[in-house]
Scaffold this motif. Structure first.
Motif, mmCIF file in Angstrom:
data_model
loop_
_atom_site.group_PDB
_atom_site.id
_atom_site.type_symbol
_atom_site.label_atom_id
_atom_site.label_comp_id
_atom_site.label_asym_id
_atom_site.label_seq_id
_atom_site.Cartn_x
_atom_site.Cartn_y
_atom_site.Cartn_z
ATOM 1 N N ILE A 10 45.936 132.563 46.277
ATOM 2 C CA ILE A 10 44.985 131.481 46.045
ATOM 3 C C ILE A 10 45.340 130.331 46.983
ATOM 4 O O ILE A 10 46.466 129.825 46.953
ATOM 5 N N GLN A 11 44.408 129.962 47.832
ATOM 6 C CA GLN A 11 44.677 128.900 48.796
ATOM 7 C C GLN A 11 44.803 127.544 48.102
ATOM 8 O O GLN A 11 44.026 127.219 47.208
ATOM 9 N N ARG A 12 45.760 126.764 48.531
ATOM 10 C CA ARG A 12 45.958 125.441 47.942
ATOM 11 C C ARG A 12 44.958 124.458 48.523
ATOM 12 O O ARG A 12 44.917 124.254 49.741
ATOM 13 N N PRO A 13 44.118 123.842 47.679
ATOM 14 C CA PRO A 13 43.134 122.882 48.192
ATOM 15 C C PRO A 13 43.807 121.630 48.726
ATOM 16 O O PRO A 13 44.938 121.304 48.351
ATOM 17 N N ILE A 14 43.092 120.935 49.581
ATOM 18 C CA ILE A 14 43.674 119.774 50.249
ATOM 19 C C ILE A 14 43.983 118.646 49.277
ATOM 20 O O ILE A 14 44.885 117.830 49.506
ATOM 21 N N ASP A 15 43.240 118.576 48.161
ATOM 22 C CA ASP A 15 43.458 117.506 47.189
ATOM 23 C C ASP A 15 44.365 117.943 46.036
ATOM 24 O O ASP A 15 44.411 117.295 44.996
ATOM 25 N N PHE A 16 45.097 119.042 46.222
ATOM 26 C CA PHE A 16 46.013 119.513 45.193
ATOM 27 C C PHE A 16 47.119 118.478 45.001
ATOM 28 O O PHE A 16 47.727 118.024 45.981
ATOM 29 N N PRO A 17 47.418 118.076 43.751
ATOM 30 C CA PRO A 17 48.417 117.021 43.506
ATOM 31 C C PRO A 17 49.787 117.371 44.085
ATOM 32 O O PRO A 17 50.278 118.477 43.898
ATOM 33 N N LYS A 18 50.400 116.442 44.793
ATOM 34 C CA LYS A 18 51.703 116.690 45.408
ATOM 35 C C LYS A 18 52.774 116.987 44.367
ATOM 36 O O LYS A 18 53.683 117.780 44.611
ATOM 37 N N LYS A 19 52.668 116.361 43.199
ATOM 38 C CA LYS A 19 53.676 116.592 42.164
ATOM 39 C C LYS A 19 53.589 118.011 41.581
ATOM 40 O O LYS A 19 54.494 118.449 40.894
ATOM 41 N N TRP A 20 52.470 118.700 41.887
ATOM 42 C CA TRP A 20 52.318 120.077 41.414
ATOM 43 C C TRP A 20 52.801 121.093 42.441
ATOM 44 O O TRP A 20 52.795 122.288 42.170
ATOM 45 N N HIS A 21 53.191 120.635 43.627
ATOM 46 C CA HIS A 21 53.667 121.562 44.647
ATOM 47 C C HIS A 21 54.949 122.236 44.188
ATOM 48 O O HIS A 21 55.781 121.619 43.513
ATOM 49 N N SER A 22 55.114 123.509 44.574
ATOM 50 C CA SER A 22 56.329 124.230 44.233
ATOM 51 C C SER A 22 57.485 123.743 45.093
ATOM 52 O O SER A 22 57.320 123.489 46.286
ATOM 53 N N VAL A 23 58.649 123.629 44.513
ATOM 54 C CA VAL A 23 59.843 123.254 45.255
ATOM 55 C C VAL A 23 60.169 124.369 46.235
ATOM 56 O O VAL A 23 60.242 125.534 45.863
ATOM 57 N N GLY A 24 60.311 124.024 47.505
ATOM 58 C CA GLY A 24 60.595 125.043 48.503
ATOM 59 C C GLY A 24 59.352 125.517 49.212
ATOM 60 O O GLY A 24 59.433 126.306 50.147
#
Length: 256
Positions: A96-110
């Motif tokens: 699933i492609q990550r949308p450009i407005d995906f919250p940064k705090k939801w990004h996976s570590v690494g």
């Protein structure tokens, strides 16, 4: 569980006729079905992407407003809601492609956590006629065993991608072909496409205790019609991925 709880809340507040509820619940049913076998696909990052897709769809749906004149009409059309794109990725177990407005705090570590995997008829006796019409191959009765190599016909199918040094999972090929695993032909011992391990056929199954049917080389050699039918179903996807790669290289060359 959060998708189920959210779907129930939407149904209570806006009834089960709400298009957004129907889309959410269809996605929930798909997740429940896939999670029985493909638990490793649903990483925390993938689950966040699914939840975010639902949130975006909810925002788009519920921000619609109607003028008083529209509300006085005999027929008031519901706003549109669609989660089919995200559902197609889940169906084929593709990234699933990550949308450009995906919250940064939801990004996976690494920066990882996403999977790009691939997956997910009856000839012989009269009692299997209905299964044949549905796309089943073989008479059944064999015990699934592990297979050491990919069938030669499947290698030939993937040869254009392999020769071009292009990596593509079975799920990516299905997605490019506009097919879902449950629309592919299957061998009769599997009883249905959902019980057939298509990843195993292409050397992608990494589950130590996979409960889906693993066809052996003998199974495939005994049912060449199944092998040909599966190759024909996937061939448009291979071609589309090859065309996409050629267009991409052409754009890069034009920019130089």
């Amino acid at each position: 569980k959060c998708v189920t709880a959210y779907g129930v809340c939407v149904a209570v507040l806006f009834t089960q006729d709400c298009p957004h509820f129907k889309e959410v619940w269809a996605l929930r049913e798909l997740i429940v079905d896939k999670d029985r076998y493909e638990t490793e696909y649903f990483t925390p990052h993938t689950c966040r992407l699914i939840v975010f897709a639902i949130i975006r769809d909810a925002h788009a749906y519920f921000r619609n407003t109607f003028q008083a004149g529209v509300l006085q009409q005999s027929y008031i059309p519901f706003p549109q809601s669609s989660l089919k794109a995200i559902g197609h990725h889940i169906e084929n177990l593709t990234e699933i492609q990550r949308p450009i407005d995906f919250p940064k705090k939801w990004h996976s570590v690494g920066g990882g956590g996403q999977h790009a995997k691939g997956g997910e008829g009856g000839f012989g006796k009269a009692l299997q006629e209905m299964e044949r019409e549905r796309g089943a191959f073989g008479a059944g009765g064999r015990t699934p065993t592990n297979r050491d190599s990919i069938h030669r016909e499947f290698k030939n199918l993937l040869a254009p991608l392999t020769n071009a040094d292009r990596q593509a999972s079975l799920g990516n090929i299905c997605h490019a072909a506009g097919r879902k695993f449950n629309s592919l032909p299957w061998l009769y011992p599997a009883e249905a496409p959902k019980d057939m391990c298509y990843q195993h056929l292409f050397g992608e199954c990494q589950r130590g205790r996979c409960v889906r049917f693993h066809a052996t080389k003998e199974d495939l050699d005994a049912e060449p019609r199944f092998v040909r039918a599966l190759c024909e179903a996937l061939k448009p996807g291979v071609q589309k991925l090859m065309d996409k790669g050629q267009h991409s290289r052409k754009r890069q060359w034009d920019q130089k």
